[in-house]
Structure formats: structure tokens, C-alpha cells
Motif scaffolding. Structure first.
Motif, mmCIF file in Angstrom:
data_model
loop_
_atom_site.group_PDB
_atom_site.id
_atom_site.type_symbol
_atom_site.label_atom_id
_atom_site.label_comp_id
_atom_site.label_asym_id
_atom_site.label_seq_id
_atom_site.Cartn_x
_atom_site.Cartn_y
_atom_site.Cartn_z
ATOM 1 N N ARG A 102 -8.998 1.949 2.506
ATOM 2 C CA ARG A 102 -8.277 0.919 3.248
ATOM 3 C C ARG A 102 -7.743 1.464 4.568
ATOM 4 O O ARG A 102 -7.857 0.829 5.622
ATOM 5 N N TRP B 45 0.832 -1.208 0.000
ATOM 6 C CA TRP B 45 0.000 0.000 0.000
ATOM 7 C C TRP B 45 0.868 1.261 0.000
ATOM 8 O O TRP B 45 0.560 2.235 -0.687
ATOM 9 N N LEU C 99 -7.093 3.367 -1.642
ATOM 10 C CA LEU C 99 -6.105 3.405 -0.564
ATOM 11 C C LEU C 99 -6.645 4.155 0.642
ATOM 12 O O LEU C 99 -6.450 3.739 1.793
#
Length: 736
Positions: free
Chosen positions: A446, A412, A443
Motif C-alpha cells: 500500500r 494503516w 501494508l
């Protein structure tokens, strides 16, 4: 004499003060200092003070005997020169001949620390033990500025032999401790009959002469650390995971030194090439190469261990795993090579390497080496015999999960870096803006989802068993507005259901293990009265007994009872539980909280409930499941099941599937799912079915059994229902 250094101004002076404390305790008077000097020169580089006595080697024995006759205690500072014929220091022979003058004789001898455990000094220690009691051993670092920085000294305090022998005080002087703190701690240690002080400990029996008197080798704290390693799941000797190829001598590598571009040349790796970051240093101008035979070349997966350490190093072993890009290479004798034996035992090897990098590993290895020198040199045999922890399945799975999480986070981060660096690439600003917003959305989501895991409330709502999560959701929602009596009551209800669920699971699991708790009999008596059902007191009694009973101490750490036993074992958690119980009792007996005190009551009760929930987070590792369907294959002897995982604050969840070897699974029953998908039956302690009152799926427990009619009560909302078919089953499990 202007260059003389007063002993009192050196660390040696502080050591002599400790010896005076020990000798005064055993002999009663201030000790006399005897300093040995060379017979052919005046080598009094240290001023020992006006009371010191000096003697040369030729009349040293006579002087020692005379001093012991005239004084009850003597501190002897011998020279450490070796005799040409024996290659042993002169004090070795003097110690073998020296005897106490009387039962009050006390003697302290200053020796190199290595003599405490040296194989060459075994005979000297045997004579010492035969005629003297060793009452104290004091280890210290560099004694004077004239000594080498790597040197360590030890003082052995002796007293005329008695029966029974006194305990032995082992003491190590820290290099950076306050002198007054050291003296007071040593004085305390002299008064102790056992146990530890800050810098020392007491041994009730003196170790054998061939083992020696090394501080680390006998330290109870070190022994406890070694014994505790099995708590990770098991232990294994390092030689069972790695083999240790023979080292190549430096001179042999030097004889075949070559240029780096020579055919067959391999890089020679030395101690400084292995860093604490686990990476080999890049070749430099100082790197040298050797055309050594290929059988000595390193292979991918070999582990290189630096051999030399300072005793006070704060880290563990320095090691690195060889990668393909590090080859061709060969290890010098500054390194030890560990080569994997079983390529399948990856988990065990990786866990062992994690352990070797810790300070505990270096401490245990120092104790095994039985070496008191300042610089420790690791040898292959003690390292191979070293006991290292081996993870059980649960711990190995957790470590794998952490590694996977680490890898995912790194991916990530790499994606975020790539998006950020692409802001001003060749496309137009409007296109770049759109790309950044769209590419970064996933992202950002997340990260937001991951950050919720730091919120205990979110964890309870999403990952706790359904009965607990549902009660917490209600309490959390009611707390979100002004503090009310409904919110206060919901917090206390959530507390009772949390303890109720844990207690019922404990009863189901102890029965499965063939263990009957006394609190189960008390619960049975209450159910049979047919009046008020069990409450917070009964559930607490079950969990308290589980925390204290000896019958559950033998349970393996991977069993859910291990976690359940610890729930109320913590004083802070039990204190929070007691305060909540008191509030529950006050409410039940109509001692209602005043409206003015309600905000504080809600806040404090919620805080205590969070303490309990935080301690119960192990429940997330033991999902509550209901078996929906079972298909048995008699030929393969495997069962294919469909189940619902009832974790979180809603009972409507998707159906999952798995394989099992258990052929006695029940459709519709509740189970606790453990490691390797093992299912622990919870029926009839917990029963899952649709509630006839609210028509929602709910979990029930037995509340009363008046005249054989079983009354069930829902954990989620308190609705009751009668089920007359459960009497026989409840009798089987001991609830009726």
C-alpha cells in the motif's frame, strides 16, 4: 524628576514623529505639543521636551484656540478623564467646540482607539467632520510603559475643511516593526492618492460618523478577503447554519454551584477549557459544577467558541465540538454556544468550522465588531451575521475524499503499530518472523503504491486521458536510455498531443455552451484548404483565446472550461509551452539539434513538458469515456449505460456502469465525465474507433477536408483514415 521618562524613549515618541510628518505636509511647520494636565496636581510623569505647552482643563479651550492662532499645527495630548455629568471624557466637549483658526490650521489629537468607532462618540465625530477634514488616522498599541498592556491609542490628524476634501490615510503601527521602516512607509502613504502601503491604505471618501474610523472595518484587503469567499462555491451567514442559545450569567451559575457528585450537577465550561487542538480539557481541581436547569445543558454537536482574543493572535477562533463523553456540561459566559439548525447540512457546517479556525476569519470578525481595543470580545450577534464560505459539490467531494484518505491512513498506521508491538509476543521467534513478514506485506505494498502518486510520470501514465498518457509513455521509455533524436521527437509529439487534446475538448465544450471562439474560424479555414492539417499553432491559439476571452469568465468553477482556461494563463507554463513550440518549429524547418547539444536539448525539453503536464493535472478529474451500451427506461426516465473509462496508457479497460437522466446519449461516442456523472459530448471534435492501419482502438480528430472528403488523424500514433460520412456533422459544429 529623576523618575521622569522622556517621551522620545517610548513608542509614543515614534507616534509623535508620524504626526509631525502628517502635519508638516498639511501645515508646513513643526507642530507645537499641548499637554493637558490635572488642575489639582502636577502629573507630568512624562517629559515632553522643552517645546511642550501645558494647560489645565479650566483654561484648555482658550489655550487651544490661542495655539491654533499662533501656530499652523498643534498636537493635543488630552486627559481621558470622564465628566461626572455626561460620563464622557472632557475632550468630547472640547472637540465639539473647537474650530480651525484659518484655512492652514492643522490639529492632531491623541485618543483611545475605541473612540474611532464607539457609539458614544458619534456626536463628537459628527462635529469633527463638520468643521475639519480628517487627513490621517494612526492606530498604535501600548503607547508608554505606564499604559496597560491591553490599551491601544489612535491619533486623528485634522485640517481646516476644504472642498474637495483630501483622501484619508489610515495607518496602523505594527508592534514589532522597525521604526525607520514604519516612518518611510508612512511617508510613502502620505504621497499616495489611493491604494495600499505596507502598513496602511488610502480612503478616497471618509466613512459616516456612525460607522467610525476603525482600521479593520475599512481595510480594502479585508473587504477583498470577504468578497473572495464566494470563490469556494457560495456564501452563507453563520446564523443559517447555527442558532445561538442565550448565555447564562456567571453569577447565576455560581449561585447554584454544587459538588460534582450531586444529582443533576453539570460541569461548567470556561474559556480556558477550550483548546486550539479542538478538544476540551479534562476536569481538574479548578473545575466547578452547577445544578443549573437542564434546558441550559449542552447537547452533542454543540460548538463552543471562546469569546476573548488578543488582537495580534496568529490563529483563528478557538472552538470545540461537544462529544457525548463531555456531558453533562453547561457553558459559562466566557463561551458562545452554536447549536446546529439543520442536521442534514453537515458538509456546510464542517466547512464553516474549518474556516472559523483560520486567521482570516478572526480578521473579518474583528472588522465586523468595529472594535479597536487590544483585547477583542466576540459578541453573539456579529458572529451570527458573519458570512462564511459554503463549498460547491466538487470542493465538498474533495474534502470528503481527504477525510476518507486521512481515516484510511490512520487505520494503516494503527495496523502497523499493532504488527510492530506483536514482535515479541508469546509465540516462537520463527512464528513471529513469519507473521510479521506476511502481515506487513499488504501494508508495504500500500505504501509503495501510494508513494508512486508523488511521481508525475506515474500519474500521467495511469490517470491522464489515453491519448496523452500513450504519448507520454513512449516519450518516457525513449528517455530511459541514452538521449536520442527519437526521444527528443517523442517529447515534442507528446507536447503537441497534450495541447491538441485540451484544445479539442475546449472547442467541444464552448460549442455546448453556445460560445463561438474566433480561433475556431481560423481552424475551419485551415481544414478547408485540404493541405497541411492543424498543428501546435492552431491548438495554442484555441487555448490562448480561452484563457483571455471575457465570454468564458462567467463559467462556474465546477465547469471543466474553468480549468482549461487556466492552462496557459500561468506565465511559467506559457513560457515552457513557447520554448517547446520553438523547438517544434526548428525541427519542422530542418533546423536540427546538433548531436553534441542533444543531451541538453532532451533534458530541457523534458523539463518543460513536465511543467505543462503538471499544470494539466486537472485532466485527471475529467475522465475521457466511451459509451458502450445504453438502456433507456421510459417510465423512470433514466438511462442505464455501460462505458469504458479511457484513462491511462492502454485502451483495453474494463466496462463500468452508471445511471443517467440524459436520454440523448450516443453509443460509441466519446464524452468527458464531470461531477455527478454528467457527460459532455466530444463528437465530432474527438472520435474513438479502431484504426484501419494498425487495428488498435484509437482517438481521432479532423486533420483535413479536401473537396468534402474528411481525413482523420490519430492522436496516439498519427495514422490517418478517410471518413466521408462526417461532412454534415462537421458543418453543424462549424468545422466545415
Amino acid at each position: 524628576m529623576d523618575e521622569q521618562l522622556m517621551v522620545t524613549d517610548t513608542p509614543l515618541g515614534a507616534l509623535l514623529q508620524l504626526l509631525a510628518l502628517a502635519l508638516q505636509r498639511s501645515a508646513g511647520d513643526e507642530p507645537t505639543v499641548l499637554v493637558e494636565e490635572r488642575p489639582d496636581a502636577d502629573c507630568r510623569s512624562l517629559d515632553w521636551g522643552p517645546g511642550a505647552v501645558y494647560a489645565a482643563g479650566e483654561n484648555l479651550s482658550a489655550m487651544l484656540s490661542a495655539l491654533l492662532e499662533a501656530h499652523p499645527s498643534v498636537v493635543w495630548i488630552p486627559l481621558w478623564e470622564r465628566a461626572a455629568e455626561s460620563r464622557r471624557p472632557h475632550y468630547d466637549q472640547h472637540m465639539q467646540e473647537l474650530r480651525p483658526y484659518s484655512r492652514d490650521s492643522g490639529l492632531a489629537v491623541l485618543l483611545p482607539a475605541g473612540e474611532l468607532s464607539s457609539r458614544a462618540a458619534v456626536t463628537m465625530r459628527q462635529y469633527m467632520y463638520a468643521h475639519w477634514d480628517v487627513v490621517a488616522v494612526i492606530e498604535a498599541g501600548r503607547p508608554t510603559p505606564l499604559a496597560h498592556f491591553r490599551f491601544r491609542v489612535a491619533a486623528v490628524v485634522l485640517r481646516a475643511k476644504t472642498d474637495p476634501a483630501p483622501p484619508l490615510r489610515m495607518f496602523r503601527v505594527p508592534t514589532d516593526a522597525d521604526a525607520d521602516d514604519v516612518r518611510s512607509d508612512f511617508a510613502r502613504l502620505l504621497e499616495q492618492g489611493g491604494g495600499h502601503s505596507k502598513f496602511g491604505y488610502v480612503l478616497r471618501e471618509i466613512p459616516d460618523a456612525d460607522i467610525g474610523l476603525n482600521f479593520d472595518a475599512h481595510d480594502p484587503a479585508v473587504k477583498q478577503q470577504r468578497a473572495s469567499l464566494s470563490g469556494f462555491g457560495g456564501v452563507v451567514r453563520l446564523r443559517e447554519l447555527y442558532e445561538f442559545p442565550p448565555r447564562i450569567h456567571y453569577l447565576e451559575l455560581k449561585e447554584k454551584e454544587s459538588a460534582p457528585d450531586t444529582a443533576g450537577a453539570a460541569r461548567v465550561l470556561r474559556g480556558q477549557d477550550v483548546g486550539r487542538d479542538g478538544v476540551l480539557a479534562a476536569p481538574s481541581e479548578d473545575t466547578w459544577w452547577s445544578c443549573i436547569a437542564e434546558q441550559f445543558h449542552l447537547a452533542v454537536g454543540d460548538v463552543l467558541v471562546r469569546r476573548m482574543y488578543r488582537r495580534n493572535d496568529s490563529g483563528g477562533l478557538v472552538l470545540v465540538t461537544v462529544r457525548p463523553e463531555d456531558l453533562p456540561a453547561v457553558a459559562s459566559d466566557h463561551l458562545l454556544v452554536m447549536r446546529p439548525r439543520d442536521r442534514q447540512a453537515t458538509r456546510d457546517r464542517e466547512f464553516a468550522l474549518r474556516f472559523l479556525r483560520t486567521p482570516v476569519a478572526l480578521t473579518l470578525l474583528n472588522a465586523a465588531l468595529n472594535n479597536a481595543q487590544e483585547v477583542v470580545q466576540i459578541l453573539a450577534t456579529p458572529l451570527a451575521e458573519m458570512v462564511v464560505p459554503r463549498p460547491d459539490q466538487d470542493l465538498a467531494d474533495a474534502l470528503d475524499g481527504l477525510d476518507a484518505a486521512k481515516d484510511r491512513l490512520q487505520r494503516w498506521q494503527a495496523q502497523a503499530d499493532e504488527i510492530l508491538t506483536s514482535v515479541f509476543r508469546g509465540d516462537t521467534p520463527s512464528e513471529a518472523r513469519r507473521r510479521i513478514i506476511e502481515s506487513g506485506r499488504t501494508l508495504r505494498l500500500r505504501v509503495e503504491a501510494a508513494s508512486l502518486l508523488d511521481d508525475l510520470g506515474h500519474t500521467v501514465r495511469t490517470r491522464f486521458p489515453y491519448p496523452v498518457a500513450a504519448r507520454w509513455r513512449t516519450a518516457e521509455v525513449l528517455q530511459s536510455t541514452a538521449p536520442t533524436r527519437e526521444a527528443y521527437g517523442a517529447i515534442l509529439d507528446a507536447t503537441e498531443i497534450l495541447l491538441c487534446y485540451c484544445a479539442l475538448v475546449t472547442l467541444a465544450l464552448t460549442r455546448q455552451e453556445g460560445i463561438e471562439l474566433g480561433s475556431a474560424g481560423e481552424l475551419r479555414a485551415k481544414l478547408c484548404t485540404g493541405r497541411a492539417g492543424p498543428g501546435l499553432g492552431e491548438w495554442t491559439a484555441v487555448l490562448t483565446e480561452a484563457a483571455t476571452t471575457k465570454r468564458l469568465r462567467s463559467m462556474t468553477p465546477s465547469h471543466p472550461l474553468g480549468d482549461l482556461r487556466g492552462l496557459l494563463a500561468n506565465a511559467a507554463v506559457n513560457g515552457a509551452r513557447q520554448r517547446l513550440a520553438d523547438r517544434r518549429n526548428d525541427q519542422a524547418h530542418m533546423r536540427h539539434t546538433d548531436a553534441a547539444d542533444l543531451p541538453d536539448a532532451v533534458r530541457d525539453a523534458a523539463k518543460d513538458l513536465r511543467i505543462l503536464l503538471d499544470a494539466a493535472q486537472f485532466l485527471t478529474d475529467w475522465p475521457l469515456v466511451q459509451v458502450a451500451a445504453v438502456r433507456r427506461d421510459s417510465l423512470t426516465r433514466r438511462s442505464y449505460i455501460e462505458y469504458r473509462e479511457l484513462m491511462g496508457d492502454h485502451p483495453v479497460v474494463p466496462v463500468s456502469s452508471s445511471e443517467h437522466t440524459d436520454n440523448e446519449l450516443e453509443v460509441g461516442s466519446l464524452y468527458l465525465r464531470g461531477p455527478e456523472q454528467r457527460l459532455h459530448l466530444l463528437r465530432p471534435f474527438l472520435i474513438g474507433k479502431d484504426c484501419p492501419v494498425c487495428r488498435n482502438w484509437s482517438t481521432f480528430h479532423v486533420d483535413r477536408a479536401p473537396q468534402g472528403a474528411v481525413v482523420l488523424k490519430s492522436l496516439e500514433h498519427g495514422h490517418t483514415t478517410v471518413d466521408s460520412t462526417l461532412s454534415d456533422v462537421l458543418q453543424i459544429v462549424g468545422l466545415l
